[in-house]
Enzyme design. Structure first.
Site, PDB file in Angstrom:
ATOM      1  N   GLU A 171       0.832  -1.215   0.000  1.00 19.46           N
ATOM      2  CA  GLU A 171       0.000   0.000   0.000  1.00 19.46           C
ATOM      3  C   GLU A 171       0.862   1.257   0.000  1.00 19.46           C
ATOM      4  O   GLU A 171       0.506   2.275  -0.590  1.00 19.46           O
ATOM      5  CB  GLU A 171      -0.972   0.005   1.189  1.00 19.46           C
ATOM      6  N   HIS A 193       1.791   2.162  -3.499  1.00 22.02           N
ATOM      7  CA  HIS A 193       0.739   2.997  -4.105  1.00 22.02           C
ATOM      8  C   HIS A 193       0.856   4.428  -3.581  1.00 22.02           C
ATOM      9  O   HIS A 193       0.704   5.396  -4.326  1.00 22.02           O
ATOM     10  CB  HIS A 193      -0.651   2.472  -3.725  1.00 22.02           C
ATOM     11  N   HIS A 247       3.407   6.443  -5.291  1.00 24.48           N
ATOM     12  CA  HIS A 247       2.931   6.808  -6.634  1.00 24.48           C
ATOM     13  C   HIS A 247       2.106   8.099  -6.546  1.00 24.48           C
ATOM     14  O   HIS A 247       2.161   8.951  -7.433  1.00 24.48           O
ATOM     15  CB  HIS A 247       2.090   5.656  -7.182  1.00 24.48           C
TER      16      HIS A 247
END
Length: 675
Positions: A468, A471, A474
């Protein structure tokens, strides 16, 4: 309600959680939709010739207040919901769906966009501007802008119906999860369970004003019971309760919802000129077509199935030798796999957990991000949150510049859906010459602390946290001009690359030494345990791969054909699983009725992307391994060409710029020990 009294309708940077009351949401949505409509009208009523700036760019920034309100509300509906919020969700979802349709079916607006699109080759546009124009034009075409009026109105009806059906599907799964408890008063029923799991079960019972122990269908409670409890009858009961969520013929049954969802998706795709829902979805993916996806999954199936069958036979023989089990059932899988794993590797989660205190793992993932990308994380205590358990951090670069606000919410609660996810409260974008930095959140459901122990993570939870956080990076490192191309706004089968690649660091001695220390003694995790983690990483990899492929193939079965003849959800599912099944069937269970990824979340025709991204991540990590896992130069290339670029270019172009070549599936098969 006066606009001035509604915190959601004031300009805000950080979400003003403590000032928001439930009654603020619906008026805020209604007002923000009106404001957004006015912004759209300004674009459509502009008498100047349509240009990229006055039409396409103006549209990308329109409705910013509505976007902020939506992100606050729907994040709460996932992480801190209640009946009132769920009711509001049912009321506002159709309004948002209608507003979305009003934009994409707005003929004047589309005419302006089409006018810019038709002359795109003569415009001097950057790559990002080209991408935005393409994306905007397609978003209209793919939502019916080129349709006749009667078809447009049918499309609106379908979208409104789907919005409600997906919400209902999710609410039913949550209600079924919350409705079940396994209440035990005889301690012998807990035989085999580690002390930490017993303590958590006792704590859960106490929270419910009950004596003894309570096991629930939440992962931190369910998984240890399935893995360690010696009582086979109770494992069976729990397994069937878990597998029969929303498949009991009661008010929370999702069978009808599943059939309606797939039927409406198919009708919608046909209206827009696509053969099936999968053809529609995959047009905007790296994989491009259903045939390519099915061929990709079958190629991996060919490699994985013989290994899976060998592993399953080994597990059957082991269970027979251990306990004289004649027929291995689904509720035996985790239990005997864990025993066999311990026998082969003398390694179990309980041995590892003391080295993975949650706070240390958080420090570890921050340190990895610092070593790779030069990021610093400072915990701050003056940021408003929606629950006391949420931690907040300022993320800074090596020069001390503010990069992002990061929220972290790690433990299960009654109002929180299961699983783990990354989300955002504010997108990154360039606006009026200012680089607006993002507000990113990780939400997980990890084993909470107990009166005698801090929160100690299983190794699986450690990899989930890193996943996670990938992500999250990102989102945090996004550096684009337009909000709709920022952060994780990328092709769906590219979005899992940053998350899955980061998991690789959890298996590396060099990374583990940074944070895996015993919570009581401070001892660094012994290297023989690290070696065992690596050796056991490919344990039953054939079976694990088969399981993921089975979900991908079932997703494609639901969505790559005309579903109108399907009347029996369970029979259809069993047929879709026929090539990948190892265990005997259990008539009482059905996966589709609680498969939230594809029926509530955004993974319809996209579940294959987990495996697709594994091919990307294995290939990318091989590049790191060749040059050192903390190699700054490779990390900089990954940041520059993948993490910061969002959806500004075709993902294969970005990947090749980082890697110098297209991804090779062999890297994944090597890592998995399948070749």
């Amino acid at each position: 309600m006066n606009i001035a009294d509604n915190p959601l309708l004031q300009p805000f940077n950080e979400a003003p959680f403590s000032s928001i009351k439930n009654e603020h949401f619906k008026p805020a949505f209604e007002t923000a939709i009106t404001m957004a409509r006015e912004e759209i009208d300004t674009i459509t009523n502009n008498t100047d010739t349509p240009t990229f700036e006055n039409t396409v760019v103006a549209l990308d920034y329109a409705g910013a207040q509505l976007d902020r309100i939506s992100s606050v509300f729907f994040n709460l509906n996932s992480a801190e919901t209640n009946e009132h919020i769920q009711k509001i969700a049912q009321e506002v979802s159709p309004l948002l769906s209608e507003f979305g349709n009003d934009i994409t079916l707005n003929e004047q607006l589309f005419a302006r966009i089409k006018s810019v699109y038709d002359q795109k080759n003569s415009l001097d546009l950057s790559v990002e501007e080209h991408t935005l124009l393409d994306k905007r034009y397609k978003s209209f075409a793919r939502n019916g802008a080129n349709l006749a009026e009667d078809k447009k109105s049918r499309l609106r009806e379908i979208d409104a119906a789907l919005a409600k059906l997906k919400l209902t599907f999710g609410e039913n799964v949550l209600a079924e999860t919350n409705a079940y408890e396994l209440h035990l008063t005889n301690e012998s029923d807990l035989d085999g369970l580690p002390e930490s799991a017993k303590e958590a079960a006792a704590s859960e019972a106490k929270n419910r004003d009950k004596k003894g122990w309570v096991i629930t269908l939440d992962y931190p409670s369910y998984i240890p019971f399935m893995k360690y409890a010696t009582n086979r009858a109770l494992r069976k009961e729990l397994s069937i309760a878990f597998g029969s969520k929303a498949f009991k013929g009661n008010e929370q049954d999702n069978q009808k919802n599943v059939l309606e969802i797939v039927q409406l998706r198919h009708e919608r795709a046909n209206l827009l000129g696509y053969d099936t829902h999968a053809h529609f979805v995959l047009e905007e993916r790296m994989a491009e077509t259903p045939d390519k996806v099915i061929s990709f999954l079958n190629t991996l199936l060919e490699k994985a199935k013989p290994a899976a069958q060998r592993e399953f036979a080994q597990l059957e023989n082991f269970a027979k030798a251990e306990d004289n089990i004649e027929q291995l059932e689904k509720w035996d899988g985790s239990y005997y796999s864990e025993k066999l794993k311990q026998k082969l590797f003398s390694l179990d989660d309980e041995q590892l957990k003391p080295y993975f205190k949650l706070e240390n793992v958080i420090t570890g993932v921050f340190t990895v991000a610092q070593k790779l990308f030069g990021l610093q994380f400072e915990e701050v205590f003056d940021v408003d949150t929606y629950h006391e358990e949420v931690k907040t951090y300022h993320v800074l670069d090596a020069d001390g510049n503010f990069i992002s606000l990061f929220y972290a919410d790690f433990h299960p609660r009654k109002g929180k859906r299961g699983g783990a996810w990354m989300t955002s409260f504010k997108s990154q974008m360039m606006k009026d010459g200012v680089n607006e930095r993002p507000h990113v959140s990780n939400v997980c459901n990890f084993t909470p602390s107990t009166p005698s122990k801090p929160s100690l993570l299983t190794f699986n939870e450690v990899t989930t946290l890193f996943h996670e956080f990938g992500h999250g990076l990102h989102g945090m490192l996004a550096n684009t001009t337009y909000p709709s191309l920022s952060g994780t706004s990328v092709y769906w089968d590219f979005v899992e690359l940053p998350s899955q690649v980061l998991e690789n660091w959890c298996y590396e001695k060099e990374a583990l030494e940074l944070f895996a220390t015993h919570y009581e003694t401070g001892e660094v995790i012994p290297m023989e345990l690290v070696q065992k983690i690596k050796d056991s990483a490919t344990f039953q990899e054939g079976m694990q791969t088969l399981r993921q492929l089975s979900f991908g193939l079932m997703d494609m079965a639901w969505h790559s054909q005309d579903p109108s003849a399907i009347t029996d959800v369970k029979a259809f599912e069993s047929d879709a699983f026929s090539e990948t099944s190892l265990y005997p069937p259990t008539p009482e269970t059905c996966m589709s009725t609680s498969f939230s990824h594809i029926f509530q979340g955004g993974y319809s025709s996209g579940y294959y992307s987990y495996k697709w991204a594994e091919v990307l991540d294995a290939d990318a990590f091989e590049y790191f391994k060749e040059h050192g896992i903390f190699n700054k130069e490779i990390a900089q290339k990954f940041k520059e060409h993948v993490l910061s670029k969002g959806g500004t270019e075709n993902p294969m172009t970005l990947y090749k710029r980082f890697r110098g070549q297209e991804p090779q599936p062999d890297a994944l098969l090597r890592r998995a020990g399948l070749i």
